[in-house]
Enzyme design. Structure first.
Site, PDB file in Angstrom:
ATOM      1  N   CYS A 127      22.190  38.117  35.003  1.00  0.00           N
ATOM      2  CA  CYS A 127      22.306  39.576  34.808  1.00  0.00           C
ATOM      3  C   CYS A 127      21.717  40.050  33.479  1.00  0.00           C
ATOM      4  CB  CYS A 127      23.758  40.017  34.913  1.00  0.00           C
ATOM      5  SG  CYS A 127      24.470  39.655  36.520  1.00  0.00           S
ATOM      6  N   HIS A 146      24.871  46.654  31.642  1.00  0.00           N
ATOM      7  CA  HIS A 146      24.809  45.973  32.937  1.00  0.00           C
ATOM      8  C   HIS A 146      25.917  46.489  33.852  1.00  0.00           C
ATOM      9  CE1 HIS A 146      24.669  43.119  36.056  1.00  0.00           C
ATOM     10  NE2 HIS A 146      25.763  42.484  35.685  1.00  0.00           N
ATOM     11  N   ASN A 171      26.390  45.695  41.820  1.00  0.00           N
ATOM     12  CA  ASN A 171      25.807  44.880  40.745  1.00  0.00           C
ATOM     13  C   ASN A 171      24.510  44.252  41.274  1.00  0.00           C
ATOM     14  OD1 ASN A 171      25.140  42.837  38.960  1.00  0.00           O
ATOM     15  ND2 ASN A 171      27.233  42.062  38.750  1.00  0.00           N
TER      16      ASN A 171
HETATM   17  O1  UT7 Z   1      27.242  40.374  36.775  1.00  0.00           O
HETATM   18  C1  UT7 Z   1      27.617  39.207  36.084  1.00  0.00           C
HETATM   19  C2  UT7 Z   1      28.886  39.401  35.471  1.00  0.00           C
HETATM   20  N1  UT7 Z   1      29.902  39.654  36.479  1.00  0.00           N
HETATM   21  C3  UT7 Z   1      30.896  40.427  36.158  1.00  0.00           C
HETATM   22  O2  UT7 Z   1      30.887  40.983  35.070  1.00  0.00           O
HETATM   23  C4  UT7 Z   1      32.091  40.516  37.094  1.00  0.00           C
HETATM   24  C5  UT7 Z   1      33.325  40.516  36.242  1.00  0.00           C
HETATM   25  N2  UT7 Z   1      34.583  40.430  37.000  1.00  0.00           N
HETATM   26  C6  UT7 Z   1      35.053  41.472  37.675  1.00  0.00           C
HETATM   27  O3  UT7 Z   1      34.436  42.501  37.810  1.00  0.00           O
HETATM   28  C7  UT7 Z   1      36.440  41.348  38.242  1.00  0.00           C
HETATM   29  O4  UT7 Z   1      37.080  40.227  37.667  1.00  0.00           O
HETATM   30  C8  UT7 Z   1      36.471  41.221  39.775  1.00  0.00           C
HETATM   31  C9  UT7 Z   1      36.072  42.546  40.411  1.00  0.00           C
HETATM   32  C10 UT7 Z   1      35.534  40.105  40.203  1.00  0.00           C
HETATM   33  C11 UT7 Z   1      37.871  40.887  40.253  1.00  0.00           C
HETATM   34  O5  UT7 Z   1      38.780  41.898  39.821  1.00  0.00           O
HETATM   35  P1  UT7 Z   1      40.108  41.478  39.072  1.00  0.00           P
HETATM   36  O6  UT7 Z   1      40.848  42.711  38.840  1.00  0.00           O
HETATM   37  O7  UT7 Z   1      39.717  40.644  37.907  1.00  0.00           O
HETATM   38  O8  UT7 Z   1      40.859  40.630  40.156  1.00  0.00           O
HETATM   39  P2  UT7 Z   1      41.312  39.101  40.102  1.00  0.00           P
HETATM   40  O9  UT7 Z   1      40.130  38.184  40.204  1.00  0.00           O
HETATM   41  O10 UT7 Z   1      42.246  38.902  38.957  1.00  0.00           O
HETATM   42  O11 UT7 Z   1      42.105  39.018  41.455  1.00  0.00           O
HETATM   43  C12 UT7 Z   1      43.282  39.812  41.669  1.00  0.00           C
HETATM   44  C13 UT7 Z   1      43.637  39.716  43.147  1.00  0.00           C
HETATM   45  C14 UT7 Z   1      43.596  38.299  43.688  1.00  0.00           C
HETATM   46  O12 UT7 Z   1      44.652  38.149  44.613  1.00  0.00           O
HETATM   47  P3  UT7 Z   1      46.010  37.399  44.199  1.00  0.00           P
HETATM   48  O13 UT7 Z   1      45.584  36.004  43.815  1.00  0.00           O
HETATM   49  O14 UT7 Z   1      46.568  38.188  43.056  1.00  0.00           O
HETATM   50  O15 UT7 Z   1      46.806  37.461  45.451  1.00  0.00           O
HETATM   51  C15 UT7 Z   1      42.295  38.254  44.420  1.00  0.00           C
HETATM   52  O16 UT7 Z   1      42.295  37.295  45.465  1.00  0.00           O
HETATM   53  O17 UT7 Z   1      42.685  40.471  43.906  1.00  0.00           O
HETATM   54  C16 UT7 Z   1      42.211  39.649  44.978  1.00  0.00           C
HETATM   55  N3  UT7 Z   1      40.891  40.071  45.358  1.00  0.00           N
HETATM   56  C17 UT7 Z   1      40.673  40.989  46.315  1.00  0.00           C
HETATM   57  N4  UT7 Z   1      41.497  41.700  47.069  1.00  0.00           N
HETATM   58  C18 UT7 Z   1      40.948  42.544  47.964  1.00  0.00           C
HETATM   59  C19 UT7 Z   1      39.713  39.654  44.869  1.00  0.00           C
HETATM   60  N5  UT7 Z   1      38.701  40.280  45.505  1.00  0.00           N
HETATM   61  C20 UT7 Z   1      39.264  41.105  46.400  1.00  0.00           C
HETATM   62  C21 UT7 Z   1      38.761  42.017  47.348  1.00  0.00           C
HETATM   63  N6  UT7 Z   1      39.632  42.708  48.097  1.00  0.00           N
HETATM   64  N7  UT7 Z   1      37.435  42.226  47.503  1.00  0.00           N
END
Ligand code: UT7
Length: 366
Positions: free
Chosen positions: A142, A284, A314
Site C-alpha cells: 500500500c 492511504h 482499499n
Molecule cells: O492497506 C494495508 C493496511 N491495512 C489496513 O490498514 C487495515 C487495518 N485494519 C483494519 O482496518 C481493521 O482492523 C479491520 C477492518 C481489518 C478489522 O476491524 P476491527 O475493528 O479491527 O475488527 P477485529 O479484527 O478486531 O475483529 C472484531 C470482530 C471479530 O469477531 P470476534 O472475534 O470479536 O467474534 C471479527 O471476526 O469482527 C469480526 N469481523 C467481522 N464481522 C463481520 C471481522 N471482519 C468482519 C466482517 N463482518 N467483515
C-alpha cells in the site's frame, strides 16, 4: 532556491481508473457472514470495484496512465498558450524526448503484477506507445505509490530521467481468499497515475520532500505466504490458504496510525511546515477510522482529510493516486493547497510526500 539552479520533479498530470463491476456491501452480505452495517461502521466502506475474469492489473494501469498522459498534455498546451517558460530544466517538454509525450520513464507500483515474472511496467509502457523507455515495477504494497513517486522524482532531480509516468495499480480481488470476510470487505481493485516533469522547486506541483521507511519485523502481518522462492524451493505443495492474502487487521490498524503519523510529522519537520498548515492530507485509504486517527495526530479537522474509500475501498497501490484524482476532479484540491500524501502497507513500509497543489486538468473517476 533560484529557478534553473536546481531541478525539481513537478506533478503535471493525473488520472485514475476503476473496473466496471461495483460490489456493494449488500453483495458481500449475501455471500458471507457479514453485514452492510458492520462494514460501514468498522471501515467506512460502502462499495468497491473488481475486475472481470480475464482482466489484469496492467489493464487498469494503462487506463490510469492514459488519463494522466492526457492530463499532462493539456497542462503543457496551457503553458504553451500562456507563453509560459517556467519549466526550467525540462529539456524534453511535451513533444520532445521519447515520442509525443516526452516520457522516458515508467514506474509501476503494484503487488499484483500480471505475472510473477517479468515486471508489468514494460508491457504497460508499450501499450501506452512508450516503447524503449525505462520501465520497472516497485513492490511496497500500500506504500508502493509513495515509493514509486520518490524513485521517479529522484531520477528526475538527478538528471537520469526527464519526464516520468508513475502508476499505482492493484487487483487484490485476484489474491483474496473468497471465504475471508475481513479482507473481502476492505479491498477493491483500482489504479491511479501521475506524470512528473523536470521543473523548478518553487513552482506549484514541485515535490518538496519525502520520508520513507520500513520494518521487516512485521513481514508476517500482511502477506501472501506461498508462491515465492521461500515456499517454492520446498518440495511440498502449499496449503490452499497460503496462496491467499492474509492480514492481521488489529495489529496492522495500530501500526498504520503510528507509522503514517510519525512519517508525516518527520517530513513536515524537514520541510518546515506544521500539521495545522496543511490544507489537505491524502492518506492511504484503508479504513476511515485510521484516517481520522491520523488526522487527530496531526491536529487536523476531518474536512482536511481526502476520503474516497467509501466508494472504492482499499485499492492498495492505487489508493493515494486514485484519491488524488477524485479530489482534483471534484475541486476538493485547489491550486496552491499545501498537500501531504502519506501511506502505510505490507513489509511493513511507510512513506510521505509533500507538495503545493498545481492545477492539473483531471477527468472524474467513475
Ligand atoms: O492497506 C494495508 C493496511 N491495512 C489496513 O490498514 C487495515 C487495518 N485494519 C483494519 O482496518 C481493521 O482492523 C479491520 C477492518 C481489518 C478489522 O476491524 P476491527 O475493528 O479491527 O475488527 P477485529 O479484527 O478486531 O475483529 C472484531 C470482530 C471479530 O469477531 P470476534 O472475534 O470479536 O467474534 C471479527 O471476526 O469482527 C469480526 N469481523 C467481522 N464481522 C463481520 C471481522 N471482519 C468482519 C466482517 N463482518 N467483515
Amino acid at each position: 532556491m533560484t529557478a534553473g539552479t536546481h531541478r525539481a520533479a513537478v506533478l503535471c498530470g493525473l488520472g485514475g481508473a476503476l473496473p466496471a463491476t461495483v460490489v456493494p456491501n449488500s453483495a458481500l452480505a449475501a455471500e458471507l457472514d457479514t453485514t452492510d452495517e458492520w462494514i460501514r461502521t468498522r471501515t467506512g466502506i460502502r462499495q468497491r470495484y473488481v475486475i472481470a475474469p480475464g482482466e489484469a492489473t496492467s489493464d487498469l494501469a494503462v487506463a490510469a496512465g492514459r488519463r494522466a498522459l492526457e492530463s499532462a498534455r493539456r497542462a503543457a498546451a496551457d503553458d504553451t498558450a500562456a507563453g509560459d517558460n517556467k519549466v526550467a530544466g525540462d529539456d524534453t517538454a511535451a513533444g520532445g524526448g521519447t515520442g509525443e509525450t516526452g516520457v522516458d520513464l515508467v514506474v509501476l507500483a503494484t503487488s499484483t503484477p500480471d505475472r510473477p515474472c517479468p515486471a508489468t511496467a514494460p508491457a504497460v509502457a508499450r501499450r501506452l506507445g512508450l516503447t524503449g523507455v525505462a520501465a520497472f515495477d516497485i513492490g511496497a504494497v500500500c506504500t508502493g505509490f509513495v515509493y514509486a513517486l520518490a524513485t521517479a522524482a529522484s531520477m528526475i532531480t538527478a538528471g537520469a530521467a526527464h519526464r516520468a509516468l508513475v502508476i499505482g495499480a492493484d487487483t487484490f480481488s485476484t489474491i483474496l481468499d473468497p471465504a475471508d470476510r475481513t479482507t473481502r470487505a476492505i479491498f477493491g481493485d483500482g489504479a491511479g497515475a501521475v506524470v512528473l516533469r523536470a521543473g523548478d522547486p518553487e513552482e506549484p506541483g514541485a515535490l518538496l520532500g519525502f520520508d520513507l521507511g520500513s520494518d521487516g519485523a512485521g513481514e508476517e502481518l500482511i502477506t501472501v505466504p506461498a508462491g515465492g522462492s521461500r515456499q517454492r524451493s520446498t518440495a511440498t505443495p502449499p496449503p490452499e490458504r497460503d496462496r491467499y492474502f492474509t492480514m492481521q487487521g488489529r495489529a496492522v490498524f495500530n501500526e498504520a496510525v503510528l507509522s503514517m503519523s510519525k512519517s508525516a510529522e518527520s517530513l513536515l519537520d524537514r520541510i518546515g511546515w506544521r500539521g495545522t498548515d496543511l490544507d489537505r492530507v491524502v492518506a492511504h485509504q484503508a479504513n476511515v477510522r485510521i484516517l481520522r486517527a491520523v488526522g487527530e495526530q496531526l491536529g487536523l479537522p476531518e474536512d482536511r482529510l481526502v476520503i474516497n474509500l467509501d466508494r472504492v475501498g482499499n485499492t492498495v497501490a492505487g489508493s493515494i493516486p486514485l484519491a488524488l484524482a477524485g479530489a482534483a476532479a471534484d475541486g476538493t484540491l485547489r491550486p496552491g493547497d499545501k498537500v501531504l500524501l502519506t501511506g502505510f502497507g505490507g513489509g511493513l513500509t511507510w512513506g510521505s510526500a509533500a507538495l503545493r497543489w498545481p492545477a492539473p486538468h483531471v477527468e472524474p473517476v467513475a
